[in-house]
Motif scaffolding. Structure first.
Motif, PDB file in Angstrom:
ATOM      1  N   GLY A 696       0.812  -1.203   0.000  1.00 49.45           N
ATOM      2  CA  GLY A 696       0.000   0.000   0.000  1.00 49.45           C
ATOM      3  C   GLY A 696       0.845   1.251   0.000  1.00 49.45           C
ATOM      4  N   GLU A 697       0.364   2.284  -0.694  1.00 44.44           N
ATOM      5  CA  GLU A 697       1.040   3.565  -0.752  1.00 44.44           C
ATOM      6  C   GLU A 697       0.028   4.666  -0.480  1.00 44.44           C
ATOM      7  N   GLY A 698       0.410   5.614   0.352  1.00 48.93           N
ATOM      8  CA  GLY A 698      -0.480   6.725   0.650  1.00 48.93           C
ATOM      9  C   GLY A 698      -0.061   7.443   1.907  1.00 48.93           C
ATOM     10  N   HIS A 699      -0.854   8.435   2.288  1.00 49.05           N
ATOM     11  CA  HIS A 699      -0.622   9.204   3.512  1.00 49.05           C
ATOM     12  C   HIS A 699      -1.796   8.961   4.441  1.00 49.05           C
ATOM     13  N   GLY A 700      -1.510   8.317   5.559  1.00 50.59           N
ATOM     14  CA  GLY A 700      -2.574   7.987   6.493  1.00 50.59           C
ATOM     15  C   GLY A 700      -2.485   6.542   6.926  1.00 50.59           C
ATOM     16  N   ALA A 701      -3.622   5.987   7.323  1.00 52.20           N
ATOM     17  CA  ALA A 701      -3.640   4.632   7.880  1.00 52.20           C
ATOM     18  C   ALA A 701      -4.834   3.853   7.353  1.00 52.20           C
ATOM     19  N   ILE A 702      -4.681   2.521   7.355  1.00 52.46           N
ATOM     20  CA  ILE A 702      -5.757   1.619   6.958  1.00 52.46           C
ATOM     21  C   ILE A 702      -5.903   0.535   8.017  1.00 52.46           C
ATOM     22  N   ARG A 703      -6.945  -0.248   7.898  1.00 48.90           N
ATOM     23  CA  ARG A 703      -7.138  -1.428   8.740  1.00 48.90           C
ATOM     24  C   ARG A 703      -7.551  -2.584   7.843  1.00 48.90           C
TER      25      ARG A 703
END
Length: 733
Positions: A696-703
């Motif tokens: 995953g690539e991005g700014h922030g968080a996932i679950r």
């Protein structure tokens, strides 16, 4: 036309280039690497000569053969140097993977650049000088290399050598010999008919044995337990072990740890049952043999059990009031240790992200050993402030390939691997000294061991040779040397026995805290060899299912009296015992159901650069049996993404190399939304070392709230007609 008149017009330059690549370089490499043996040279001449004849005047065939031959020759030399084993046939799939090669050679670089350069020049010469047209070698020219290979096969079958496999075979020859061996075994089975006897008896390997005389009646005096697990360290690095077992290996790479071994109870004849960290951790913490092949690790299979995990040491100690903790220098997600370790009973499990101290050098797998042990010392200090007894298991990562060390160590040692070992020796010894200074050794049982062995060339059984060092309060009550054969399978029973706690009946092993009057059975699978010891006879079975038998009172020994070889059904009994032990969790059932999501917050990186280090899910090295279908379901939630959202990719690999499965693409994940995906694919043939990689690539968080992998048998009538591929059924929300 006479042979001489037909042969002379052949371009001498082209023939010389092919001879250099297929004959001269392999034999020169064998000599300079110290692998000289006449079977090895026969293997080089036989297979190299055959490839030369096949390639000559066939440029369309010579090009791929030359490239593959060069890559395999270099990959074999590098892997033997790095981990002390020859690639197995299944490993060939990733030796040509640029990502694997770049990651494995990061830091220390290629060990044999001269070989890589010579091979590159030879391949280039073959490509430039080869030309089509003209006569080809007569068919009877193939008689000589075929006769050499046949003679090699007969000699190895009738009187198999004790030398390491790379001394005896070139890598392609080994793969060819293994295929022929499988065909021979299948023919023997067909000729002899089905087995009519009962399954082999494995009670001596699988039972709990506490019949010995206790060394510490009533238990030991320690309140806490600290297990220090050193990545890949063989027992040969401990000076006292070398002395007691009479090994010819003389390099003193860990002199300071060897000094600590003089102060505790050392078990020199200590068996490691397999390669791979997760298998070693499972064996030592759960009192059971890890997989004695390359199938799905039992640590992963443990996730599907709600009963067997309760027998593991962390669960047992936790039930008795211990606080249980696990701390490793690498990230936890790889191999699903973020789930496996809590499932084993660890109340707290931490990896690279826990450390706040700055590392002393950049290392792709995690914390360097000095910085790691400095962090671990602070962790121990925190635990000592608690009132409850505690168990802490430590796992280093610095002596994992690629080996890395500070410049001062790299200047002191001839190789990066030796420098990394010296760096670990100082780091762990400083750690033990700090524990002693702070009084930790007065109320804590400290066990120092290794998860696996990276092996040593020309040292018999080095790939299965471990060590166990116990530093205990009132050390004088324990012997300086624990005689007898023990292994990782014994550690759970031993530690419960030390604390005088009940030991579950369904774990295996003996206690190192007891003396036994009778020998025992033990088994191991390392370096492609299955080894069984019954206390008197040591049996070692190779990839051709030919077994050598030795008279030996111990498992790890520099030499033993050769009793002869066995093959056929008698030899396969060893493999059948290993197969039965492999089913201790699954019970032989084909159905597999794994849930790899832990629903924790995952902070994304702006850029994903490494399929391994940046992997967000721990579903690695699974075995998907033949004639099954695998169904995958996943759900990913956005927790705190910016307006650009996140880009996600799901890859599949087999033996660390990308597969051709048509895995559906993941749509962009937008802020405040979720992605759900399900797909399935058939397994017409067994898939081994199968891994999922979620990036995953991005700014922030996932679950990741769901990542389930379910593999179930197909109806018999569908197995033959099942095609390779996927039938995706995906939905985005």
């Amino acid at each position: 036309m006479p042979l001489s008149s037909r042969w002379l017009p052949y371009p001498a330059a082209s023939l010389a280039a092919l001879g250099l690549l297929f004959l001269a370089l392999p034999m020169a490499c064998r000599y300079w690497l110290g692998w000289s043996s006449w079977p090895g040279y026969v293997s080089d001449l036989g297979l190299g000569g055959l490839l030369l004849l096949l390639s000559y005047r066939r440029p369309w065939l010579a090009a791929p053969l030359a490239l593959a031959w060069a890559l395999l020759l270099l990959g074999n030399a590098e892997l033997v140097n790095a981990v002390g084993r020859m690639p197995e046939p299944s490993d060939l799939k990733y030796l040509s993977d640029p990502q694997f090669v770049s990651q494995s050679t990061q830091g220390g670089g290629i060990r044999y650049p001269w070989l890589a350069g010579a091979l590159a020049l030879a391949v280039l010469a073959c490509l430039l000088l080869g030309r089509s047209g003209g006569p080809r070698p007569p068919r009877y020219a193939y008689a000589l290399p075929l006769a050499l290979l046949l003679g090699h096969a007969v000699q190895q079958y009738r009187a198999p050598s004790e030398d390491d496999q790379w001394h005896l075979f070139s890598l392609p020859h080994k793969a060819l010999a293994e295929g022929i061996s499988r065909a021979r075994v299948a023919l023997e089975d067909w000729y002899a008919g089905e087995d009519s006897g009962l399954p082999p008896d494995i009670a001596g390997l699988s039972r709990l044995d506490l019949s010995g005389t206790p060394l510490l009646p009533g238990g030991g005096k320690a309140r806490n337990l600290l297990i220090v697990t050193l990545e890949g360290i063989p027992g040969a690095y401990i000076g006292k072990s070398r002395q007691l077992l009479g090994t010819p290996y003389k390099e003193d790479l860990m002199p300071r740890l060897s000094q600590w071994a003089e102060r505790g109870m050392l078990t020199p004849d200590y068996v490691l049952h397999s390669h791979q960290t997760i298998r070693g951790l499972y064996a030592m913490l759960c009192g059971d043999y890890g997989k004695l092949d390359s199938g799905t690790p039992k640590g992963v299979e443990l996730l599907a059990s709600q009963t067997r995990n309760l027998q593991c040491l962390p669960h047992q100690l936790r039930a008795m009031g211990f606080r249980t903790h696990f701390l490793q220098g690498a990230g936890l997600r790889f191999m699903a240790k973020d789930q496996i370790m809590p499932h084993m009973g660890f109340e707290q499990a931490h990896g690279r992200d826990w450390f706040r101290n700055k590392p002393y050098l950049e290392f792709p797998w995690g914390m360097d050993d000095k910085a790691y042990f400095e962090g671990a010392l602070r962790y121990v200090q925190q635990l000592r402030r608690e009132r409850q007894p505690w168990m802490l298991t430590l796992l280093t990562v610095g002596t994992h390939q690629p080996y890395s060390a500070p410049p001062a160590y790299l200047q002191r040692y001839p190789t990066a691997k030796q420098a990394a070992i010296g760096y670990l020796d100082d780091a762990v010894s400083d750690f033990l000294a700090a524990l002693e200074k702070q009084g930790v050794l007065e109320d804590t049982l400290v066990v120092v061991t290794s998860d696996e062995s990276h092996g040593l060339e020309n040292v018999r059984l080095a790939s299965a040779w471990g060590f166990n060092l116990m530093l205990a309060p009132k050390q004088d009550r324990l012997p300086a040397v624990k005689t007898g054969v023990y292994g990782h399978v014994d550690l759970t029973a031993s530690l419960l026995d030390y604390f005088a706690l009940p030991v579950p009946d369904n774990i295996a092993g003996r206690s190192l805290l007891r003396d036994y009057a009778t020998p025992r059975e033990i088994i191991s699978y390392t370096n492609g060899l299955l080894r069984q010891h019954d206390g008197k006879v040591f049996t070692e079975c190779n990839f051709q299912q030919v077994c050598r038998r030795y008279e030996s009172s111990g498992f790890i020994a520099d030499h033993a009296k050769y009793l002869g070889r066995v093959s056929g059904r008698q030899a396969r009994l060893v493999g059948q015992r290993a197969a039965l032990l492999d089913q201790s969790i699954s019970g032989g059932q084909l159905g597999q159901r794994y849930q790899f999501a832990n629903r924790e917050r995952i902070d994304l990186k702006p850029e994903s650069r490494d399929d391994w280090a940046d992997n967000l899910i721990g579903a690695q090295y699974l075995e998907l049996p033949k004639g099954t279908r695998t169904r995958v379901s996943l759900k990913i939630d956005a927790l705190s993404l910016d307006r650009r959202g996140a880009n996600l990719r799901l890859l599949t690999k087999e033996f660390d190399r990308d597969t051709s499965l048509a895995i559906p693409a993941l749509p962009p994940l937008k802020r405040g939304e979720s992605i759900q995906l399900s797909f399935d694919f058939a397994n017409p043939q067994t898939r081994k070392a199968f891994s999922f990689h979620l990036l995953g690539e991005g700014h922030g968080a996932i679950r990741i709230s769901d990542f389930s992998v379910v593999t179930e048998p197909l109806p018999p009538e569908l197995v033959a007609n099942q095609a390779v591929g996927t039938t995706p059924e995906a939905a985005a929300h």
